[in-house]
Design an enzyme around this catalytic site. Structure first.
Site, PDB file in Angstrom:
ATOM      1  N   LYS A 132      23.623  -6.488  49.091  1.00 31.05           N
ATOM      2  CA  LYS A 132      23.670  -7.856  48.581  1.00 31.05           C
ATOM      3  C   LYS A 132      22.422  -8.670  48.909  1.00 31.05           C
ATOM      4  O   LYS A 132      22.017  -9.549  48.154  1.00 31.05           O
ATOM      5  CB  LYS A 132      24.908  -8.580  49.118  1.00 31.05           C
ATOM      6  CG  LYS A 132      26.216  -8.041  48.574  1.00 31.05           C
ATOM      7  CD  LYS A 132      26.365  -8.327  47.102  1.00 31.05           C
ATOM      8  CE  LYS A 132      27.741  -7.922  46.581  1.00 31.05           C
ATOM      9  NZ  LYS A 132      27.824  -8.095  45.115  1.00 31.05           N
ATOM     10  N   GLU A 188      29.420 -17.670  45.973  1.00 34.30           N
ATOM     11  CA  GLU A 188      30.809 -17.226  46.057  1.00 34.30           C
ATOM     12  C   GLU A 188      30.786 -15.922  46.836  1.00 34.30           C
ATOM     13  O   GLU A 188      29.746 -15.270  46.905  1.00 34.30           O
ATOM     14  CB  GLU A 188      31.375 -16.990  44.647  1.00 34.30           C
ATOM     15  CG  GLU A 188      31.098 -15.608  44.052  1.00 34.30           C
ATOM     16  CD  GLU A 188      29.622 -15.310  43.831  1.00 34.30           C
ATOM     17  OE1 GLU A 188      28.837 -16.267  43.693  1.00 34.30           O
ATOM     18  OE2 GLU A 188      29.242 -14.115  43.829  1.00 34.30           O
ATOM     19  N   SER A 246      26.703   1.503  49.253  1.00 37.24           N
ATOM     20  CA  SER A 246      26.233   0.135  49.012  1.00 37.24           C
ATOM     21  C   SER A 246      26.360  -0.762  50.233  1.00 37.24           C
ATOM     22  O   SER A 246      25.654  -1.756  50.353  1.00 37.24           O
ATOM     23  CB  SER A 246      26.997  -0.464  47.836  1.00 37.24           C
ATOM     24  OG  SER A 246      28.392  -0.384  48.085  1.00 37.24           O
TER      25      SER A 246
END
Lengths: 268, 397
Positions: B91, B113, B380
């Site tokens: 991220k 968010e 990830s």
């Protein structure tokens, strides 16, 4: 295009030199039968045009009050067909101009063209499509014109002049001018700059301009009406019906509250 | 095939676009303009590369998973180690890119968010680093299942706002963030965390995440002298997967496999496998595959993994799916937990529950490959955030 009830109402208001009052409710809150009665009472209170929200699970342009109204409507079983039926029932007794305030997904689910046609047959006069800006509108415009429905366009404080020009070219019925940035909901005072924004629209269009977002008292309604051709009152009406008992007396109380705002607008 | 690119309003074929309220149009157009400028600006590129290298810790390794390979006995498996990025997931690749953009636009306040909390943590991190105010919207249900990440965000100085409407997960958090943005549009930049929402986000987030695939492509060529047979990544909104896939789209022989959350199984409706149901709609600014009922009301979703628990999928994935360039499948909660356990025990790597879906797909489908096949699985994120929830899940299952 053939004139809709909305077009004719604004012509009439302009001849009388009166300001218009547009009321908003979420269809199906607390249930669709009550919606019919609420709308008829609002017409008696002097509301000129109704905006009925087709309830959607994810109304991202709406504040808490209207979101919760949509949730209540969905929980009470307000389907697309039910909402259309509600319009037909109102039409048995009233010629009040009514537009649907809708998010695209609720119309796409069964096919956009079919949804628009169903609404037109039920007796709706137009649509305000919250999440359909200019750039995306082209594939959807035809269904609205073919069914002789108004396509109400929004102009906001963040809309630049050249964009207003493009928007008003696509608009009919009236222009919905959002008086402030943010989501729907009652505010303490009408945003400064609303008058200037209305003036910027008026330079580019002869259509009536309605000012909305944040109006909740007779004073605010009067102030806003002085700046535009009509005012839109939403969450305050939703709250009034929600907070009063869901009886004919409760609905009469709510309508009386709205009438005070209508009267303030009509005094001008 | 040529790499997929959106048109000037963000349409990926029939998908994507800008289905947002008018108030958001000008800010989105401004963001698109600024992003297009910086995209070509060597200074911006240099700045981003500097922070990705020195702060995020890139490039992340492409690790040969020797024991996993031997245990499964078919394809040779490499793991792209995004779990080794600072803050523990891919991220931050996107948060770093967007905060540099926000700085250029002179925005003083950042909102985001978050579902699993990894995007919230990444954004809170870059805000702390650059001294910007940070507000993160998070569903109350997710706050409970990802309590550790809430603590991390607050420690980083961010304000975490619980969202208590609807299903109280990622979808509602996006709604609230958009409402905040509409209200504070002049001061605020919204760092959306996935390749979702209105244009330019799906394109921009993909570009910032493509560093995963660009590195992986170089690394596999260096290690093996050839391209992989298949890429495997989990798909929530779809940012880690599109980041891995996109630099390989032109390599026609490379299969791209996206793994969605099958939850309790797609038959009962308690899942988040958008491609398992064939419904297209518009949600939160973009046209794409959306889980919904016949009236267009957005369906409730379920996944053990908060990061995959979302009713829509990034629009570029919808196009890749229709074109047949990428394949999409799903695994259930139970299978994902097995993926978590196996990778932990075989390789000493605790994958995030999201990434565990990609691992689980490989466990399930190992037999369909041969020893000549070469696989890259995107890990990830790391699974530390999930251990409390897993412990609880295991005590019940």
């Amino acid at each position: 295009m053939k004139k809709t009830r909305v077009d004719r109402k604004f012509l009439e208001l302009s001849k009388q030199g009166k300001k218009g009052f547009i009321g908003y409710l979420s269809a199906g809150d607390p249930n669709l039968e009550d919606t019919v009665d609420q709308v008829l009472r609002l017409e008696d209170a002097g509301v000129d045009v109704m905006e009925l929200a087709l309830p959607f699970s994810d109304p991202l342009a709406d504040g808490r009050v209207n979101q919760e109204a949509a949730t209540r409507a969905l929980e009470a079983g307000a389907t697309f067909d039910g909402c259309m039926n509600c319009i037909s029932k109102i039409r048995e007794r009233s010629e009040l101009p009514i537009i649907y305030y809708a998010y695209m997904n609720t119309l796409l689910a069964r096919g956009f063209d079919q949804s628009i046609e169903a609404a037109a047959q039920a007796g709706i006069d137009g649509f305000l499509l919250l999440d359909l800006p200019l750039e995306e509108a082209k594939p959807y415009r035809k269904a609205l014109t073919q069914n002789a429905l108004n396509a109400i366009q929004l102009v906001t404080p963040t809309t630049p002049d050249e964009r207003i020009q493009k928007i008003v070219r696509q608009a009919n019925g009236f222009i919905y001018c959002v008086s402030r940035e943010g989501v729907t909901g009652v505010q303490a005072e009408i945003a400064t700059g609303a008058g200037a924004l209305v003036a910027r629209i008026k330079e580019k269009s002869n259509l009536p301009v309605a000012l909305g977002f944040g109006i909740g008292t007779p004073e605010q309604a009067r102030d806003a009406a002085q700046l535009a051709d009509a005012v839109v009152v939403g969450s305050a009406i939703v709250n009034a019906f929600h907070n009063n008992p869901h009886t004919s007396e409760g609905r009469a109380n709510a309508a009386a509250f709205v009438k005070r705002m209508v009267d303030a607008v009509k005094e001008i | 095939m040529k790499p997929t690119q959106p048109d000037s309003h963000g349409h990926f074929g029939d998908y994507g676009g800008m289905f947002v309220p008018e108030t958001l149009m000008e800010p989105l157009n401004e963001l698109t303009r600024v992003y297009k400028e910086v995209r070509k600006d060597p200074e911006f590129k240099k700045e981003l590369q500097y922070y990705l290298r020195e702060y995020v810790g890139r490039p992340t390794p492409l690790y040969y998973a020797e024991r996993m390979t031997k245990k499964l006995g078919t394809a040779k498996i490499y793991l792209k180690r995004e779990d080794l990025c600072h803050t523990g997931a891919h991220k931050i690749n996107n948060s770093m890119g967007q905060i540099l953009l926000a700085k250029r636009m002179g925005k003083k306040r950042i909102i985001a968010e978050t579902g699993a909390g990894q995007h919230g943590v990444a954004t809170a991190t870059v805000c702390a680093m650059f001294g910007l105010e940070c507000v993160v919207y998070m569903g109350a249900v997710d706050m409970e299942r990802q309590a550790l990440n809430v603590f991390r965000m607050e420690s980083l100085g961010a304000t975490v706002v619980p969202v208590t409407v609807g299903q109280q997960t990622l979808k509602e958090a996006v709604n609230e963030a958009m409402r905040d943005w509409v209200t504070n549009i002049r001061s605020t930049h919204y760092i959306l965390g996935s390749a979702l929402g209105a244009h330019p986000y799906p394109m921009m987030v993909r570009d910032f995440q493509s560093v995963i695939g660009i590195e992986a492509r170089k690394q596999i060529l260096k290690a093996e002298g050839r391209l992989p047979t298949a890429l495997i990544a989990c798909v929530g909104g779809g940012s880690n997967s599109i980041g891995l896939f996109h630099p390989f789209i032109k390599d026609d022989g490379v299969r791209m496999i996206g793994v969605e959350a099958g939850g309790f199984g797609v038959e009962g409706g308690m899942h988040a496998a958008r491609f398992a149901e064939d419904k297209i709609g518009i949600l939160q600014g973009t046209k794409t595959y959306v889980l919904q009922d016949n009236d267009g009301q957005i369906a409730l979703t379920h996944s053990i993994s908060a990061g995959l628990d979302y009713a829509a999928v990034g629009p570029e994935h919808s196009l890749l799916r229709d074109l047949g360039r990428a394949e999409y499948s799903y695994v259930t909660d139970v299978e994902a937990v097995d993926g978590f356990d196996k990778l932990s025990q075989w390789e000493g790597i605790l994958p995030a529950l999201e990434s565990s879906h990609a691992i689980a797909w490989m466990l399930k489908n190992a037999d369909t490959f041969t020893k000549d096949d070469l696989i890259i699985i995107n890990v990830s994120g790391r699974g530390d955030k999930d251990v409390m929830q897993l412990a609880e899940w295991k005590s019940k299952n």
